[in-house]
Write a protein that holds these residues in place. Structure first.
Motif, PDB file in Angstrom:
ATOM      1  N   VAL A 140     100.896  55.440  42.223  1.00  0.00           N
ATOM      2  CA  VAL A 140     100.536  54.052  41.971  1.00  0.00           C
ATOM      3  C   VAL A 140     101.226  53.191  43.016  1.00  0.00           C
ATOM      4  O   VAL A 140     102.452  53.218  43.136  1.00  0.00           O
ATOM      5  N   GLU A 141     100.427  52.449  43.789  1.00  0.00           N
ATOM      6  CA  GLU A 141     100.993  51.550  44.781  1.00  0.00           C
ATOM      7  C   GLU A 141     101.381  50.257  44.088  1.00  0.00           C
ATOM      8  O   GLU A 141     100.603  49.672  43.337  1.00  0.00           O
ATOM      9  N   LEU A 142     102.599  49.817  44.349  1.00  0.00           N
ATOM     10  CA  LEU A 142     103.131  48.626  43.695  1.00  0.00           C
ATOM     11  C   LEU A 142     102.976  47.372  44.544  1.00  0.00           C
ATOM     12  O   LEU A 142     103.286  46.282  44.096  1.00  0.00           O
ATOM     13  N   GLY A 143     102.517  47.515  45.742  1.00  0.00           N
ATOM     14  CA  GLY A 143     102.400  46.377  46.650  1.00  0.00           C
ATOM     15  C   GLY A 143     103.587  46.337  47.582  1.00  0.00           C
ATOM     16  O   GLY A 143     104.585  47.036  47.392  1.00  0.00           O
ATOM     17  N   GLU A 144     103.482  45.538  48.620  1.00  0.00           N
ATOM     18  CA  GLU A 144     104.544  45.386  49.607  1.00  0.00           C
ATOM     19  C   GLU A 144     104.965  46.725  50.200  1.00  0.00           C
ATOM     20  O   GLU A 144     106.138  46.949  50.493  1.00  0.00           O
ATOM     21  N   GLY A 145     104.043  47.652  50.318  1.00  0.00           N
ATOM     22  CA  GLY A 145     104.332  48.933  50.955  1.00  0.00           C
ATOM     23  C   GLY A 145     105.139  49.911  50.127  1.00  0.00           C
ATOM     24  O   GLY A 145     105.753  50.813  50.676  1.00  0.00           O
ATOM     25  N   SER A 146     105.172  49.749  48.821  1.00  0.00           N
ATOM     26  CA  SER A 146     105.907  50.703  47.990  1.00  0.00           C
ATOM     27  C   SER A 146     104.958  51.357  46.990  1.00  0.00           C
ATOM     28  O   SER A 146     103.957  50.776  46.586  1.00  0.00           O
ATOM     29  N   ALA A 147     105.289  52.562  46.620  1.00  0.00           N
ATOM     30  CA  ALA A 147     104.478  53.320  45.667  1.00  0.00           C
ATOM     31  C   ALA A 147     105.394  54.215  44.853  1.00  0.00           C
ATOM     32  O   ALA A 147     106.495  54.560  45.283  1.00  0.00           O
ATOM     33  N   ILE A 148     104.928  54.588  43.672  1.00  0.00           N
ATOM     34  CA  ILE A 148     105.676  55.513  42.821  1.00  0.00           C
ATOM     35  C   ILE A 148     104.723  56.571  42.286  1.00  0.00           C
ATOM     36  O   ILE A 148     103.507  56.383  42.261  1.00  0.00           O
ATOM     37  N   CYS A 149     105.284  57.671  41.869  1.00  0.00           N
ATOM     38  CA  CYS A 149     104.512  58.733  41.224  1.00  0.00           C
ATOM     39  C   CYS A 149     104.913  58.748  39.755  1.00  0.00           C
ATOM     40  O   CYS A 149     106.102  58.778  39.442  1.00  0.00           O
ATOM     41  N   VAL A 150     103.925  58.701  38.889  1.00  0.00           N
ATOM     42  CA  VAL A 150     104.187  58.690  37.452  1.00  0.00           C
ATOM     43  C   VAL A 150     103.361  59.777  36.782  1.00  0.00           C
ATOM     44  O   VAL A 150     102.320  60.187  37.288  1.00  0.00           O
ATOM     45  N   SER A 151     103.831  60.231  35.641  1.00  0.00           N
ATOM     46  CA  SER A 151     103.083  61.236  34.885  1.00  0.00           C
ATOM     47  C   SER A 151     101.734  60.682  34.488  1.00  0.00           C
ATOM     48  O   SER A 151     101.617  59.517  34.109  1.00  0.00           O
TER      49      SER A 151
ATOM     50  N   GLY B 129      93.080  57.035  35.969  1.00  0.00           N
ATOM     51  CA  GLY B 129      93.767  55.797  36.318  1.00  0.00           C
ATOM     52  C   GLY B 129      94.488  55.113  35.168  1.00  0.00           C
ATOM     53  O   GLY B 129      94.902  53.956  35.286  1.00  0.00           O
ATOM     54  N   GLU B 130      94.670  55.791  34.049  1.00  0.00           N
ATOM     55  CA  GLU B 130      95.323  55.170  32.894  1.00  0.00           C
ATOM     56  C   GLU B 130      96.787  54.842  33.169  1.00  0.00           C
ATOM     57  O   GLU B 130      97.293  53.815  32.728  1.00  0.00           O
ATOM     58  N   ALA B 131      97.469  55.683  33.943  1.00  0.00           N
ATOM     59  CA  ALA B 131      98.874  55.413  34.270  1.00  0.00           C
ATOM     60  C   ALA B 131      98.989  54.125  35.075  1.00  0.00           C
ATOM     61  O   ALA B 131      99.850  53.285  34.810  1.00  0.00           O
ATOM     62  N   ALA B 132      98.106  53.935  36.054  1.00  0.00           N
ATOM     63  CA  ALA B 132      98.125  52.706  36.857  1.00  0.00           C
ATOM     64  C   ALA B 132      97.847  51.485  35.996  1.00  0.00           C
ATOM     65  O   ALA B 132      98.473  50.429  36.169  1.00  0.00           O
ATOM     66  N   ARG B 133      96.939  51.614  35.056  1.00  0.00           N
ATOM     67  CA  ARG B 133      96.615  50.495  34.159  1.00  0.00           C
ATOM     68  C   ARG B 133      97.825  50.126  33.307  1.00  0.00           C
ATOM     69  O   ARG B 133      98.147  48.947  33.150  1.00  0.00           O
ATOM     70  N   LYS B 134      98.542  51.106  32.810  1.00  0.00           N
ATOM     71  CA  LYS B 134      99.720  50.829  31.992  1.00  0.00           C
ATOM     72  C   LYS B 134     100.832  50.190  32.814  1.00  0.00           C
ATOM     73  O   LYS B 134     101.536  49.305  32.334  1.00  0.00           O
ATOM     74  N   ILE B 135     100.987  50.630  34.048  1.00  0.00           N
ATOM     75  CA  ILE B 135     102.005  50.019  34.903  1.00  0.00           C
ATOM     76  C   ILE B 135     101.660  48.569  35.183  1.00  0.00           C
ATOM     77  O   ILE B 135     102.529  47.684  35.140  1.00  0.00           O
ATOM     78  N   GLU B 136     100.398  48.290  35.430  1.00  0.00           N
ATOM     79  CA  GLU B 136      99.977  46.902  35.678  1.00  0.00           C
ATOM     80  C   GLU B 136     100.199  46.046  34.439  1.00  0.00           C
ATOM     81  O   GLU B 136     100.662  44.901  34.539  1.00  0.00           O
TER      82      GLU B 136
END
Length: 122
Positions: free
Chosen positions: A90-101, A108-115
């Motif tokens: 999941v890209e968080l913006g400003e050139g950073s990204a994380i990997c999540v379960s 894309g449910e993990a990205a939706r929850k992070i948002e």
């Protein structure tokens, strides 16, 4: 006649000896392979980070070396996830990204929850 009988006995003795040597070698080699597998299973990874540090320092990369996967990429947010079968990047913006379960059954449910968490809605 005696010579023929003696030759026949010696031939049979040599043949049976060769057969026993074949089986001994076959079973002994199998035992060695089993012992090697058992020794490999008994060895644990060292609890210090020396192996990782040595591998990291020995890696050749002209751009950015991802610390988690040792992949060479152009930008840090291009680093792949170490376990893509069970992780989403999941890209968080400003050139950073994380990997999540991966979450749930939807793509894309993990990205939706992070948002949602970023917006304070979760």
């Amino acid at each position: 006649m005696r010579l023929l009988l003696l030759t026949l006995i010696c031939s049979l003795a040599g043949l049976s000896l060769a057969q026993f040597q074949f089986f001994e070698q076959m079973f002994n080699q199998g035992g060695q392979q089993q012992q090697q597998r058992q020794q490999q299973q008994e060895q644990n990874v060292a609890s210090d980070s020396a192996w990782y540090q040595k591998t990291y320092e020995g890696a050749r990369c002209t751009n950015y070396l991802c610390p988690g996967t040792l992949a060479c990429v152009h930008f840090p947010h291009h680093c792949p996830c170490a376990f893509p079968a069970v992780e989403d990047k999941v890209e968080l913006g400003e050139g950073s990204a994380i990997c999540v379960s991966k979450g749930g059954w939807k793509e894309g449910e993990a990205a939706r929850k992070i948002e949602l968490a970023r917006k304070g809605m979760l």
